[in-house]
Design a protein around this motif. Structure first.
Motif, PDB file in Angstrom:
ATOM      1  N   ARG A  51      61.934  97.876  37.229  1.00 53.26           N
ATOM      2  CA  ARG A  51      60.795  98.661  36.717  1.00 53.26           C
ATOM      3  C   ARG A  51      59.490  98.292  37.418  1.00 53.26           C
ATOM      4  O   ARG A  51      58.678  99.151  37.720  1.00 53.26           O
ATOM      5  CB  ARG A  51      60.620  98.426  35.202  1.00 53.26           C
ATOM      6  CG  ARG A  51      61.789  98.908  34.365  1.00 53.26           C
ATOM      7  CD  ARG A  51      61.936 100.417  34.419  1.00 53.26           C
ATOM      8  NE  ARG A  51      63.351 100.731  34.305  1.00 53.26           N
ATOM      9  CZ  ARG A  51      63.856 101.950  34.492  1.00 53.26           C
ATOM     10  NH1 ARG A  51      63.086 102.960  34.817  1.00 53.26           N
ATOM     11  NH2 ARG A  51      65.148 102.161  34.371  1.00 53.26           N
ATOM     12  N   SER A  52      59.283  96.988  37.648  1.00 52.44           N
ATOM     13  CA  SER A  52      58.015  96.553  38.261  1.00 52.44           C
ATOM     14  C   SER A  52      57.883  97.137  39.670  1.00 52.44           C
ATOM     15  O   SER A  52      56.807  97.540  40.100  1.00 52.44           O
ATOM     16  CB  SER A  52      57.967  95.028  38.335  1.00 52.44           C
ATOM     17  OG  SER A  52      59.038  94.561  39.134  1.00 52.44           O
ATOM     18  N   GLN A  54      59.398  99.895  40.734  1.00 48.02           N
ATOM     19  CA  GLN A  54      59.199 101.348  40.609  1.00 48.02           C
ATOM     20  C   GLN A  54      57.732 101.646  40.328  1.00 48.02           C
ATOM     21  O   GLN A  54      57.162 102.599  40.871  1.00 48.02           O
ATOM     22  CB  GLN A  54      60.059 101.903  39.473  1.00 48.02           C
ATOM     23  CG  GLN A  54      61.548 101.865  39.765  1.00 48.02           C
ATOM     24  CD  GLN A  54      62.350 102.560  38.685  1.00 48.02           C
ATOM     25  OE1 GLN A  54      61.800 103.100  37.729  1.00 48.02           O
ATOM     26  NE2 GLN A  54      63.665 102.554  38.846  1.00 48.02           N
ATOM     27  N   ALA A  55      57.113 100.816  39.475  1.00 49.31           N
ATOM     28  CA  ALA A  55      55.701 101.026  39.138  1.00 49.31           C
ATOM     29  C   ALA A  55      54.835 100.863  40.389  1.00 49.31           C
ATOM     30  O   ALA A  55      53.914 101.650  40.634  1.00 49.31           O
ATOM     31  CB  ALA A  55      55.271 100.049  38.051  1.00 49.31           C
ATOM     32  N   ARG A  58      55.283 103.892  42.553  1.00 47.54           N
ATOM     33  CA  ARG A  58      54.593 105.067  41.988  1.00 47.54           C
ATOM     34  C   ARG A  58      53.090 104.996  42.218  1.00 47.54           C
ATOM     35  O   ARG A  58      52.447 105.998  42.497  1.00 47.54           O
ATOM     36  CB  ARG A  58      54.872 105.170  40.481  1.00 47.54           C
ATOM     37  CG  ARG A  58      56.278 105.647  40.182  1.00 47.54           C
ATOM     38  CD  ARG A  58      56.362 106.579  38.973  1.00 47.54           C
ATOM     39  NE  ARG A  58      57.743 107.039  38.874  1.00 47.54           N
ATOM     40  CZ  ARG A  58      58.740 106.298  38.361  1.00 47.54           C
ATOM     41  NH1 ARG A  58      58.485 105.084  37.864  1.00 47.54           N
ATOM     42  NH2 ARG A  58      59.969 106.770  38.332  1.00 47.54           N
ATOM     43  N   ARG A  59      52.544 103.778  42.094  1.00 43.62           N
ATOM     44  CA  ARG A  59      51.104 103.616  42.316  1.00 43.62           C
ATOM     45  C   ARG A  59      50.762 103.973  43.754  1.00 43.62           C
ATOM     46  O   ARG A  59      49.783 104.678  44.031  1.00 43.62           O
ATOM     47  CB  ARG A  59      50.695 102.170  42.005  1.00 43.62           C
ATOM     48  CG  ARG A  59      49.281 102.063  41.499  1.00 43.62           C
ATOM     49  CD  ARG A  59      49.030 100.811  40.691  1.00 43.62           C
ATOM     50  NE  ARG A  59      49.278  99.605  41.456  1.00 43.62           N
ATOM     51  CZ  ARG A  59      50.031  98.585  41.054  1.00 43.62           C
ATOM     52  NH1 ARG A  59      50.644  98.637  39.887  1.00 43.62           N
ATOM     53  NH2 ARG A  59      50.192  97.532  41.815  1.00 43.62           N
TER      54      ARG A  59
END
Lengths: 185, 185
Positions: A51-52, A54-55, A58-59
């Protein structure tokens, strides 16, 4: 023909040949997005279950596609607009199926030797004449795609053979492979 | 045939088309060294007149060639052993002349349009049959080699043409160009 690429962060090998999840390299996302745009590909999946990571991805994408980067550098926006995130290769395949209406065939790339590999010429021919299905070309980070991923793929590309040296970065290997398959030189 | 590459940090254009000196990207040094080793090149010059940048490059090279990196990753040592530093293209040419006993011909790469360019096929042919002199292929960082550098070169390669998009990183562009000239696919 519809062609996608995926940059796989899990499952791949680490230096001890253990299965691992690698960290995202933002520069790889830029380089492969620019390659995807250059060769007119339909999309580029960054595959990681973390998740980290992916974040972070995305940023980065938001900055260049809808944020200040889009004004600063419109050609980068054009490239990064092609990027999507996926937890797994299967999720990327589902995304393509939704977009194209049929399942993609997968093409594994590897620096290791496998029994049944396609030459670049054969694979280029297949991409140009191989029916209506889309293709998803898989590039591994770290020490490469796991044997399981390679053996589950529909096709395996032969390794890039240098003069007794096959230790290119995934960025430069992807560049050479896409050019051989789609450069039409 | 003896072939060298150079990664030029000065003189190159910045985004406003002013002549500038770019900062070293260590990852570019790794990627181009690995490409040089893959295609059996004779050497790779990192060209920058900035002392601080030369010191950074030397530290990187020493770490991998004679320091702890050489034990940690011997294949990286093999690649980075090919790297030398030069203040200018002229100094790189002098280095090659000392090594080979004759002046190299220069080959400029550019994403811009110039009147007299060689196709990849023509240039590949020239490299294989073009006499005893060595060749030095120039890759620009930033927004590319200045007009002066390009026009002073013996040959200019045609730009890599994507589908209406020619904004690749220097790493991936160098990979594609070397493969087209020397990949023998």
């Amino acid at each position: 023909m519809s062609i996608y690429i995926a940059l796989i962060h899990y499952p791949v090998y680490d230096r001890q040949e253990q299965v691992t999840a690698t960290a995202l390299t933002t520069l790889d996302v830029h380089d492969l997005a620019r390659l995807a745009r250059t060769y007119g590909l339909d999309g580029f999946y960054v595959v990681t279950p973390l998740r980290s990571q992916q974040a972070l991805a995305r940023r980065l994408i938001n900055h260049w596609v809808t944020g200040r980067g889009a004004v600063f550098n419109p050609t980068r926006k054009e490239a990064l607009s092609l990027v999507s995130m996926a937890d797994t290769v299967e999720e990327a395949l589902q995304g393509i199926e939704q977009e194209q209406g049929c399942m993609a065939k997968t093409v594994a790339t590897t620096a290791r030797r496998y029994a049944e590999t396609r030459s670049y010429r054969e694979m280029a021919e297949l991409l140009h004449t191989g029916g209506d299905n889309p293709y998803l070309i898989l590039f591994g980070t770290g020490w490469g795609l796991t044997q399981e991923v390679v053996e589950k793929s529909n096709y395996v590309l032969e390794p890039l053979e240098g003069k007794g040296y096959n230790h290119l970065s995934v960025r430069t290997a992807a560049a050479i492979i896409l050019d051989r398959l789609l450069g039409g030189a």
